[in-house]
Design a protein around this motif. Structure first.
Motif, mmCIF file in Angstrom:
data_model
loop_
_atom_site.group_PDB
_atom_site.id
_atom_site.type_symbol
_atom_site.label_atom_id
_atom_site.label_comp_id
_atom_site.label_asym_id
_atom_site.label_seq_id
_atom_site.Cartn_x
_atom_site.Cartn_y
_atom_site.Cartn_z
ATOM 1 N N ALA A 1 172.098 29.226 55.726
ATOM 2 C CA ALA A 1 171.373 28.583 54.720
ATOM 3 C C ALA A 1 170.947 29.206 53.557
ATOM 4 N N MET A 2 170.571 30.438 53.894
ATOM 5 C CA MET A 2 169.792 31.280 52.806
ATOM 6 C C MET A 2 170.874 31.734 52.002
ATOM 7 N N VAL A 3 172.106 32.089 52.424
ATOM 8 C CA VAL A 3 173.254 33.019 51.790
ATOM 9 C C VAL A 3 174.022 31.667 50.749
ATOM 10 N N THR A 4 174.251 30.626 51.497
ATOM 11 C CA THR A 4 175.050 29.587 50.872
ATOM 12 C C THR A 4 174.308 28.649 49.835
ATOM 13 N N THR A 5 173.007 28.746 49.749
ATOM 14 C CA THR A 5 172.522 27.806 48.910
ATOM 15 C C THR A 5 171.491 28.803 47.925
ATOM 16 N N LEU A 6 171.885 29.896 47.789
ATOM 17 C CA LEU A 6 171.057 30.758 46.764
ATOM 18 C C LEU A 6 171.569 30.375 45.422
ATOM 19 N N PRO A 7 170.926 30.109 44.245
ATOM 20 C CA PRO A 7 171.491 29.674 42.905
ATOM 21 C C PRO A 7 172.448 30.649 42.462
ATOM 22 N N PHE A 8 171.970 32.035 42.592
ATOM 23 C CA PHE A 8 172.840 33.272 42.131
ATOM 24 C C PHE A 8 174.218 33.210 42.802
ATOM 25 N N ILE A 9 174.503 32.700 43.870
ATOM 26 C CA ILE A 9 175.564 32.635 44.902
ATOM 27 C C ILE A 9 176.378 31.716 44.245
ATOM 28 N N LEU A 10 175.593 30.480 43.998
ATOM 29 C CA LEU A 10 176.480 29.354 43.284
ATOM 30 C C LEU A 10 176.973 29.441 41.964
ATOM 31 N N ASP A 11 176.210 30.295 41.252
ATOM 32 C CA ASP A 11 176.544 30.388 39.710
ATOM 33 C C ASP A 11 177.726 31.495 39.872
ATOM 34 N N ALA A 12 177.885 32.589 40.818
ATOM 35 C CA ALA A 12 178.675 33.716 40.564
ATOM 36 C C ALA A 12 180.160 33.352 40.329
ATOM 37 N N ALA A 13 180.986 34.105 39.998
ATOM 38 C CA ALA A 13 182.393 33.894 39.691
ATOM 39 C C ALA A 13 182.780 34.265 41.063
ATOM 40 N N PRO A 14 184.122 33.806 41.440
ATOM 41 C CA PRO A 14 184.826 33.706 42.972
ATOM 42 C C PRO A 14 184.599 35.171 43.344
ATOM 43 N N GLU A 15 185.293 36.140 42.472
ATOM 44 C CA GLU A 15 185.331 37.572 43.049
ATOM 45 C C GLU A 15 183.783 38.162 43.497
ATOM 46 N N GLU A 16 182.764 37.898 42.433
ATOM 47 C CA GLU A 16 181.567 38.479 42.676
ATOM 48 C C GLU A 16 180.846 37.525 43.925
ATOM 49 N N ARG A 17 181.091 36.260 43.974
ATOM 50 C CA ARG A 17 180.594 35.624 45.097
ATOM 51 C C ARG A 17 181.083 36.179 46.524
ATOM 52 N N ARG A 18 182.455 36.658 46.407
ATOM 53 C CA ARG A 18 183.033 37.000 47.627
ATOM 54 C C ARG A 18 182.321 38.448 48.049
ATOM 55 N N ARG A 19 182.076 39.042 47.084
ATOM 56 C CA ARG A 19 181.626 40.696 47.193
ATOM 57 C C ARG A 19 180.212 40.473 47.892
ATOM 58 N N TYR A 20 179.411 39.539 47.420
ATOM 59 C CA TYR A 20 177.927 39.351 47.939
ATOM 60 C C TYR A 20 178.030 38.568 49.248
#
Length: 207
Positions: A163-182
């Protein structure tokens, strides 16, 4: 004393009212989902109009905007997230499988951004849904047995972590490559002994 026919008519009327109420709820929830996809600021009046019900009917079932958004999220979970978790449950529960399901869950929340923004307690809702998933505990145990998750991780930890990692606004706003990295970095924390090189950023994301 009521006759049998009167009782039967009364029961039939109650059932009819319940069916009508359920139908109204279904239309309201679907209209809300579509309206919030178009705009996170969609009004309850507009949602009621789209659902073909009066605003009083909407308020009778959903006393405020958040309760309606929570009902929409329940539907999103049932239709879009639960199938992903079921797919993960039938997989080898590898690191790549977990990374894939995490990315896809984030993708669902991104597509439902209006609903996400209308909820003040999205992480709590996600934890609650995950905790109710009976297969998740078995999947975690299976992943630990083959070394895909650290052995000291408890199954009760997983809902909160996901829940923590999938609902972070930062993750939701990230580009696909950056999202995958984090997300990849997060997964390495679940099993540092099997950490892999982080996915590269795209050229436009280099800082």
């Amino acid at each position: 004393m009521l006759s049998e026919s009167s009782v039967g008519q009364s029961v039939g009327h109650v059932r009819s009212v319940r069916v009508d109420a359920l139908a109204s709820i279904g239309r309201i929830v679907e209209a809300a989902r579509e309206a919030l996809r178009r705009s996170s600021s969609a009004t309850l009046n507009r949602i009621a109009e789209d659902a073909g019900v009066g605003i009083a009917t909407l308020y009778r079932h959903f006393p405020n905007r958040e309760s309606l958004a929570a009902a929409v999220m329940d539907r999103v979970w049932a239709e879009d997230v639960r199938p992903l978790l079921q797919e993960f449950g039938s997989s080898n529960a590898s690191r790549d499988d977990l990374l894939s399901v995490a990315e896809r869950v984030v993708g669902v929340f991104e597509a439902e951004r209006g609903v996400v923004q209308a909820l003040r307690n999205l992480p709590a809702l996600v934890v609650d849904h995950l905790a109710q998933d009976a297969s998740l505990r078995d999947t975690v145990a299976r992943a630990q047995a083959v070394g895909n998750l650290r052995p000291d991780l408890e199954s009760d930890d997983v809902p909160s972590l996901l829940a923590m990692v999938t609902t972070l606004p930062f993750i939701l706003d990230a580009a696909p490559e950056e999202r995958r990295r984090y997300l990849s970095l997060f997964l390495d924390g679940l099993n540092p002994a099997r950490a892999v090189p982080l996915p590269a950023r795209s050229a436009g994301e280099e800082r």
